[in-house]
Write a protein that holds these residues in place. Structure first.
Motif, PDB file in Angstrom:
ATOM      1  N   THR A   1       0.848  -1.112  -0.056  1.00 54.25           N
ATOM      2  CA  THR A   1       0.019  -0.068   0.134  1.00 54.25           C
ATOM      3  C   THR A   1       0.889   1.193  -0.119  1.00 54.25           C
ATOM      4  OG1 THR A   1       0.086   0.327   2.495  1.00 54.25           O
ATOM      5  CG2 THR A   1      -1.638  -1.301   1.601  1.00 54.25           C
ATOM      6  N   ASP A   2       0.283   2.502  -0.115  1.00 57.61           N
ATOM      7  CA  ASP A   2       1.090   3.586   0.129  1.00 57.61           C
ATOM      8  C   ASP A   2       0.749   4.241   1.299  1.00 57.61           C
ATOM      9  OD1 ASP A   2       1.496   6.937  -1.805  1.00 57.61           O
ATOM     10  OD2 ASP A   2       2.844   5.599  -0.724  1.00 57.61           O
ATOM     11  N   TRP A   3       0.648   3.685   2.275  1.00 62.22           N
ATOM     12  CA  TRP A   3       0.616   4.090   3.592  1.00 62.22           C
ATOM     13  C   TRP A   3       1.201   3.525   4.642  1.00 62.22           C
ATOM     14  CZ3 TRP A   3      -4.071   2.167   1.608  1.00 62.22           C
ATOM     15  CH2 TRP A   3      -4.713   0.902   2.277  1.00 62.22           C
TER      16      TRP A   3
ATOM     17  N   ALA B   1      -9.740   8.178   2.783  1.00 67.85           N
ATOM     18  CA  ALA B   1      -8.939   7.026   2.068  1.00 67.85           C
ATOM     19  C   ALA B   1      -7.987   6.279   3.010  1.00 67.85           C
ATOM     20  CB  ALA B   1      -7.980   7.698   1.024  1.00 67.85           C
ATOM     21  N   HIS B   2      -7.994   5.168   2.553  1.00 71.59           N
ATOM     22  CA  HIS B   2      -8.435   4.123   1.765  1.00 71.59           C
ATOM     23  C   HIS B   2      -9.068   3.142   2.677  1.00 71.59           C
ATOM     24  CE1 HIS B   2      -6.546   5.761  -1.755  1.00 71.59           C
ATOM     25  NE2 HIS B   2      -5.341   5.829  -1.408  1.00 71.59           N
ATOM     26  N   TYR B   3      -9.491   3.253   3.860  1.00 67.42           N
ATOM     27  CA  TYR B   3     -10.103   2.376   4.461  1.00 67.42           C
ATOM     28  C   TYR B   3     -11.256   3.014   5.313  1.00 67.42           C
ATOM     29  CZ  TYR B   3      -6.189   5.041   6.479  1.00 67.42           C
ATOM     30  OH  TYR B   3      -5.269   6.040   6.707  1.00 67.42           O
TER      31      TYR B   3
ATOM     32  N   VAL C   1     -10.157  -2.453  -0.129  1.00 73.58           N
ATOM     33  CA  VAL C   1      -9.780  -3.180  -1.337  1.00 73.58           C
ATOM     34  C   VAL C   1      -8.837  -2.472  -2.194  1.00 73.58           C
ATOM     35  CG1 VAL C   1     -10.534  -4.444  -3.260  1.00 73.58           C
ATOM     36  CG2 VAL C   1     -11.766  -4.410  -1.169  1.00 73.58           C
ATOM     37  N   TYR C   2      -7.529  -2.393  -2.025  1.00 70.05           N
ATOM     38  CA  TYR C   2      -6.639  -1.545  -2.431  1.00 70.05           C
ATOM     39  C   TYR C   2      -5.543  -2.037  -3.493  1.00 70.05           C
ATOM     40  CZ  TYR C   2      -2.992   2.312  -2.134  1.00 70.05           C
ATOM     41  OH  TYR C   2      -1.929   3.256  -2.380  1.00 70.05           O
ATOM     42  N   TRP C   3      -5.305  -1.624  -4.720  1.00 69.19           N
ATOM     43  CA  TRP C   3      -4.435  -2.139  -5.798  1.00 69.19           C
ATOM     44  C   TRP C   3      -4.616  -3.688  -5.987  1.00 69.19           C
ATOM     45  CZ3 TRP C   3       0.436   0.828  -4.041  1.00 69.19           C
ATOM     46  CH2 TRP C   3       0.428   2.203  -4.383  1.00 69.19           C
TER      47      TRP C   3
ATOM     48  N   ASN D   1      -9.992   1.137  -4.549  1.00 66.91           N
ATOM     49  CA  ASN D   1      -9.206   1.882  -5.055  1.00 66.91           C
ATOM     50  C   ASN D   1      -8.091   1.572  -6.133  1.00 66.91           C
ATOM     51  OD1 ASN D   1      -7.767   4.728  -5.087  1.00 66.91           O
ATOM     52  ND2 ASN D   1      -6.140   3.559  -4.489  1.00 66.91           N
ATOM     53  N   GLU D   2      -8.244   1.913  -7.308  1.00 67.63           N
ATOM     54  CA  GLU D   2      -6.977   1.762  -8.439  1.00 67.63           C
ATOM     55  C   GLU D   2      -6.755   0.150  -8.425  1.00 67.63           C
ATOM     56  OE1 GLU D   2      -4.617   5.944  -8.133  1.00 67.63           O
ATOM     57  OE2 GLU D   2      -3.512   3.880  -7.764  1.00 67.63           O
ATOM     58  N   THR D   3      -7.977  -0.492  -8.791  1.00 63.39           N
ATOM     59  CA  THR D   3      -7.747  -2.194  -9.009  1.00 63.39           C
ATOM     60  C   THR D   3      -7.574  -2.238 -10.418  1.00 63.39           C
ATOM     61  OG1 THR D   3     -10.027  -2.103  -8.740  1.00 63.39           O
ATOM     62  CG2 THR D   3      -8.861  -2.674  -6.987  1.00 63.39           C
TER      63      THR D   3
ATOM     64  N   TRP E   1       2.519  14.633 -12.799  1.00 63.56           N
ATOM     65  CA  TRP E   1       3.370  14.311 -11.640  1.00 63.56           C
ATOM     66  C   TRP E   1       3.879  12.825 -12.322  1.00 63.56           C
ATOM     67  CZ3 TRP E   1       6.366  16.159  -8.308  1.00 63.56           C
ATOM     68  CH2 TRP E   1       6.946  15.350  -7.632  1.00 63.56           C
ATOM     69  N   TYR E   2       3.370  11.722 -12.212  1.00 61.79           N
ATOM     70  CA  TYR E   2       3.557  10.614 -12.751  1.00 61.79           C
ATOM     71  C   TYR E   2       3.486  10.219 -14.337  1.00 61.79           C
ATOM     72  CZ  TYR E   2       2.937   8.892  -7.766  1.00 61.79           C
ATOM     73  OH  TYR E   2       3.035   8.777  -6.438  1.00 61.79           O
ATOM     74  N   GLU E   3       2.923  11.381 -14.781  1.00 58.36           N
ATOM     75  CA  GLU E   3       2.717  11.260 -16.188  1.00 58.36           C
ATOM     76  C   GLU E   3       2.763  12.659 -16.931  1.00 58.36           C
ATOM     77  OE1 GLU E   3      -1.891  10.282 -15.491  1.00 58.36           O
ATOM     78  OE2 GLU E   3      -1.045   9.629 -17.457  1.00 58.36           O
TER      79      GLU E   3
ATOM     80  N   SER F   1     -11.316  11.564  -7.985  1.00 64.15           N
ATOM     81  CA  SER F   1     -11.254  11.237  -6.823  1.00 64.15           C
ATOM     82  C   SER F   1      -9.711  11.264  -6.310  1.00 64.15           C
ATOM     83  CB  SER F   1     -11.463   9.671  -6.575  1.00 64.15           C
ATOM     84  OG  SER F   1     -11.406   8.977  -7.800  1.00 64.15           O
ATOM     85  N   GLU F   2      -8.783  11.602  -7.277  1.00 60.78           N
ATOM     86  CA  GLU F   2      -7.147  11.731  -6.999  1.00 60.78           C
ATOM     87  C   GLU F   2      -6.713  12.795  -8.057  1.00 60.78           C
ATOM     88  OE1 GLU F   2      -6.268   7.781  -4.555  1.00 60.78           O
ATOM     89  OE2 GLU F   2      -4.735   8.905  -5.456  1.00 60.78           O
ATOM     90  N   PHE F   3      -5.863  13.484  -7.866  1.00 59.49           N
ATOM     91  CA  PHE F   3      -4.642  14.214  -8.644  1.00 59.49           C
ATOM     92  C   PHE F   3      -4.211  14.829  -7.739  1.00 59.49           C
ATOM     93  CE2 PHE F   3      -8.433  17.365  -8.470  1.00 59.49           C
ATOM     94  CZ  PHE F   3      -7.608  18.437  -8.305  1.00 59.49           C
TER      95      PHE F   3
ATOM     96  N   PHE G   1       7.700  10.195   4.057  1.00 60.02           N
ATOM     97  CA  PHE G   1       6.356  10.755   3.908  1.00 60.02           C
ATOM     98  C   PHE G   1       5.902  10.839   2.447  1.00 60.02           C
ATOM     99  CE2 PHE G   1       4.935  12.364   7.945  1.00 60.02           C
ATOM    100  CZ  PHE G   1       5.983  12.325   8.789  1.00 60.02           C
ATOM    101  N   ASN G   2       4.746  10.583   2.149  1.00 57.07           N
ATOM    102  CA  ASN G   2       4.047  11.007   0.639  1.00 57.07           C
ATOM    103  C   ASN G   2       4.070  12.433   0.883  1.00 57.07           C
ATOM    104  OD1 ASN G   2       2.103  11.863  -0.966  1.00 57.07           O
ATOM    105  ND2 ASN G   2       1.916   9.610  -1.408  1.00 57.07           N
ATOM    106  N   ARG G   3       4.736  13.409   0.046  1.00 61.02           N
ATOM    107  CA  ARG G   3       4.596  14.848   0.297  1.00 61.02           C
ATOM    108  C   ARG G   3       3.525  15.533  -0.734  1.00 61.02           C
ATOM    109  NH1 ARG G   3       6.703  16.119   5.346  1.00 61.02           N
ATOM    110  NH2 ARG G   3       8.830  14.974   5.385  1.00 61.02           N
ATOM    111  N   LYS G   4       2.441  14.756  -1.135  1.00 63.29           N
ATOM    112  CA  LYS G   4       1.393  15.446  -1.699  1.00 63.29           C
ATOM    113  C   LYS G   4       0.363  16.304  -0.912  1.00 63.29           C
ATOM    114  CE  LYS G   4       1.735  12.246  -5.744  1.00 63.29           C
ATOM    115  NZ  LYS G   4       2.526  11.172  -5.073  1.00 63.29           N
ATOM    116  N   GLY G   5       0.609  16.299   0.229  1.00 65.56           N
ATOM    117  CA  GLY G   5      -0.064  17.075   1.010  1.00 65.56           C
ATOM    118  C   GLY G   5      -0.158  18.567   0.518  1.00 65.56           C
TER     119      GLY G   5
HETATM  120  C1  GCU Z   1      -2.237   6.615  -5.781  1.00 61.32           C
HETATM  121  C2  GCU Z   1      -2.925   5.998  -4.635  1.00 61.32           C
HETATM  122  C3  GCU Z   1      -2.638   6.731  -3.455  1.00 61.32           C
HETATM  123  C4  GCU Z   1      -1.118   7.061  -3.593  1.00 61.32           C
HETATM  124  C5  GCU Z   1      -1.220   8.194  -4.284  1.00 61.32           C
HETATM  125  C6  GCU Z   1       0.241   8.478  -4.875  1.00 61.32           C
HETATM  126  O1  GCU Z   1      -3.321   6.728  -6.727  1.00 61.32           O
HETATM  127  O2  GCU Z   1      -4.418   5.842  -4.587  1.00 61.32           O
HETATM  128  O3  GCU Z   1      -2.880   5.813  -2.321  1.00 61.32           O
HETATM  129  O4  GCU Z   1      -0.831   7.456  -2.338  1.00 61.32           O
HETATM  130  O5  GCU Z   1      -1.609   7.693  -5.670  1.00 61.32           O
HETATM  131  O6  GCU Z   1       1.044   8.040  -5.481  1.00 61.32           O
HETATM  132  O7  GCU Z   1       0.574   9.593  -4.181  1.00 61.32           O
END
Ligand code: GCU
Length: 623
Positions: free
Chosen positions: A203-205, A372-374, A397-399, A436-438, A502-504, A526-528, A591-595
């Protein structure tokens, strides 16, 4: 055969009796005690009087699972649950003594309470002593707000329940185990990740382990209300409808529901299934909305049992591509939130955590959040009810969950059931998200569409959604995001995640991106988003800087406004959160820094870009 015929064998009778007695004991000893009853859901349990077991608990980490499985002894009799100390007559050494063990706080994850526990994944034993006075004609439950991930509980050495799933509340019947005076509860919590788990290994947490939410004892009459559902009728906004289920209730007995402030009261008879359906006329009800989050005191009574809850009344439905709140179109201006505690970090659980996180969302101009995600804590959902924030709630239910395995489905469905049965009366919750993202394949679509069908059964009053992956078609200069995931047909509202810039591609690619959506349904982005280290500055194209993140948001807002059926958005993510997938030193530091806000409460430039768009309502259809 006449008894006196047995005389010559009389001498043998005591021996026979002895043998029979011995045999039964051996069976009792050899065959473990009857498995304890499965834990149950009690709706509104957090509103019931309780003996709190929060505070210091002794803990012993057990990486080798010695307390459960002992190679030499090939048995679990001497498991670390029977007694705190060595038992009288013990011959061998006893390798543990909770009274001498260190303590940590409950609620709370263990990872952020002791540096040596930070990266620990495995078994952790918990022990707490408590005094208790059982009352006649009552039942007592050990209420656990959440235990991540697998957990077993014993009271006074008696096993009372087992549970799987790290984010839902459950109640274990301890009536037969508690006694007057001193008692003790022992729990083993295992946060080991499993391929066939829900969630699965990646997961990403941060996989915070432990008794992460409140623990208490609640006592109810032998016949008690375990679940109730009260909601506004979609057909008639002057009517509240629903049902009450009574454990141990007999057909014909009466239940009553009263909303005294609205002068509304209704009674109904329990049926064979212990359930009573109700209709309550509430002509004067103020409907719950983000602007007017009116909550009513509602008392539910059945026999000797009663519960006082606080409930808001509103309807939510879709019509074509519109989401209707109380019959009126609404646009969801939101943000995603992880249950990461602001400032102290670790698993969030308190009112303060909830008010800080939702306070930032409100300050940003949000009327909605994606939790998210729970399933998040009841404290978060109560705060959303109070603060007037609409909620997307999600099952973990994640990835790449193992969709082909029936036992994995059973686990996911059980967590979904616990989530819905526990939280069904929160006006704030409008969407149940299944996943999420399955990955798109038949086993997955079958798995998640079955979950969606189950959610509709459990709660036909809310909308079903999921966060889908989208694919990109290039056409000349422009790019097209295509939403044609077969899962879409089973959903009321489509959620889609994208990371243009970001990723693309690049931030400005959003300007030349169109969206092709195969369903005539409301769409929520739901996400960007993009990562930025708070305080790191540079040009709009310098990754990891606040300027880059703000640049991504500006281009995103333009694109979002060009999506005709967009009815909501929740950028990733309100606050930086811990993730072992993010080791970039000096920037991410795990840390995921997308905050839009750092974990220390620093608002980044993008926070203000979004705040401006939300408060001036320049994004999304006017509602
Ligand atoms: C994904 C995912 C998140 C994750 C985020 C990221 O889409 O749903 O759980 O943290 O992207 O990559 O930052």
């Amino acid at each position: 055969m006449k008894l006196f015929a047995l005389r010559p064998f009389a001498a043998l009778i005591p021996l026979v009796v002895l043998l029979v007695a011995h045999a039964t004991l051996a069976i009792a000893q050899s065959s473990p005690a009857a498995p304890p009853a499965a834990p149950i859901v009690i709706t509104g349990a957090d509103k019931r009087p309780a003996l709190s077991l929060n505070g210091d608990w002794h803990v012993i980490p057990d990486p080798y699972q010695t307390g459960l499985y002992d190679f030499h002894k090939h048995e679990i009799a001497r498991g670390w649950f029977v007694n705190q100390k060595a038992k009288p007559g013990d011959t061998g050494p006893v390798d543990y003594d909770f009274s001498k063990a260190e303590t940590i706080k409950v609620p709370g994850d263990w990872n952020t309470q002791k540096p040596e526990f930070f990266w620990y994944e495995g078994l952790m034993w918990y022990e707490k002593d408590f005094d208790f006075e059982p009352k006649a004609h009552t039942r007592t439950f050990l209420r656990v707000g959440a235990a991540n991930y697998k957990s077993i509980f014993w009271v006074n050495g008696q096993k009372v329940c087992e549970h799987v799933g790290g984010f839902t509340a459950f109640n274990c019947d301890v009536t037969a185990a508690v006694h007057a005076g001193g008692n003790f509860v022992i729990a083993v919590v295992d946060n080991t990740r499993h391929e066939d788990g829900v969630p699965t290994t990646q997961t990403d947490w941060f996989n915070y382990g432990g008794l992460t939410r409140e623990v208490s004892l609640i006592t109810v009459p032998e016949t008690f209300i375990d679940q109730y559902d009260l909601h506004l009728s979609r057909a008639d906004h002057r009517r509240v409808e629903g049902w009450v289920h009574v454990v141990g209730g007999h057909a014909g007995e009466t239940v009553s529901v009263e909303i005294s402030e609205a002068g509304a009261k209704s009674e109904a008879k329990i049926g064979e299934d212990g359930r009573a359906a109700l209709q309550i006329g509430g002509p004067g009800l103020t409907l719950w909305t983000p602007e007017t989050p009116k909550l009513y005191k509602v008392s539910v009574k059945a026999g000797a049992d009663s519960i006082e809850d606080e409930i808001g009344f509103r309807t939510i439905e879709v019509r074509g591509t519109e989401i209707l709140l109380n019959g009126k179109p609404i646009f969801l201006r939101g943000v995603c939130i992880h249950a990461e505690a602001p400032y102290r970090t670790g698993r969030a659980y308190s009112d303060k955590d909830a008010e800080t996180l939702l306070g930032w969302a409100k300050e940003m101009g949000a009327n909605y959040v994606r939790l998210a995600h729970y399933p998040h804590d009841e404290t978060m959902l109560r705060a959303a009810d109070r603060m007037g924030i609409l909620v997307w709630a999600e099952n973990p239910v994640y990835w790449a969950v193992q969709f082909e395995k029936p036992e994995v489905y059973a686990n996911a469905e059980n967590q979904l059931r616990e989530e819905i049965e526990t939280s069904r009366n929160h006006a704030a919750i409008i969407l149940w998200s299944m996943a999420n993202e399955t990955p798109i394949n038949d086993a997955r679509t079958k798995f998640i569409s079955s979950l969606a069908a189950r959610a509709r059964e459990l709660d036909p009053t809310r909308l079903i959604t999921a966060a889908l992956l989208v694919h990109t078609d290039k056409n000349g200069e422009r790019s097209t995001k295509v939403v044609d995931d077969p899962l879409g047909q089973y959903l009321d509202v489509l959620g889609t995640n994208e990371y243009i810039g970001w990723y693309e591609q690049h931030p400005e690619t959003a300007d030349i991106t169109d969206w092709k959506i195969s369903y005539n349904k409301p769409l929520i982005m739901s996400e960007f988003g993009a990562d930025a280290k708070a305080g790191l500055h540079g040009g709009p194209n310098d990754r990891w800087t606040e300027e880059y993140q703000a640049n991504v948001f500006r281009h995103q807002l333009g694109m979002l406004n060009r999506i005709g059926q967009l009815r909501g958005m929740s950028p990733w993510v309100l606050m930086d959160f811990r993730s072992p997938r993010r080791p970039l030193a000096g920037i991410q530091d795990d840390f995921n820094r997308k905050g839009l806000v750092s974990d220390q409460g620093v608002k980044k430039q993008a926070f203000f870009v979004l705040q401006k768009a939300y408060t001036e309502k320049t994004v999304g259809k006017a509602d």
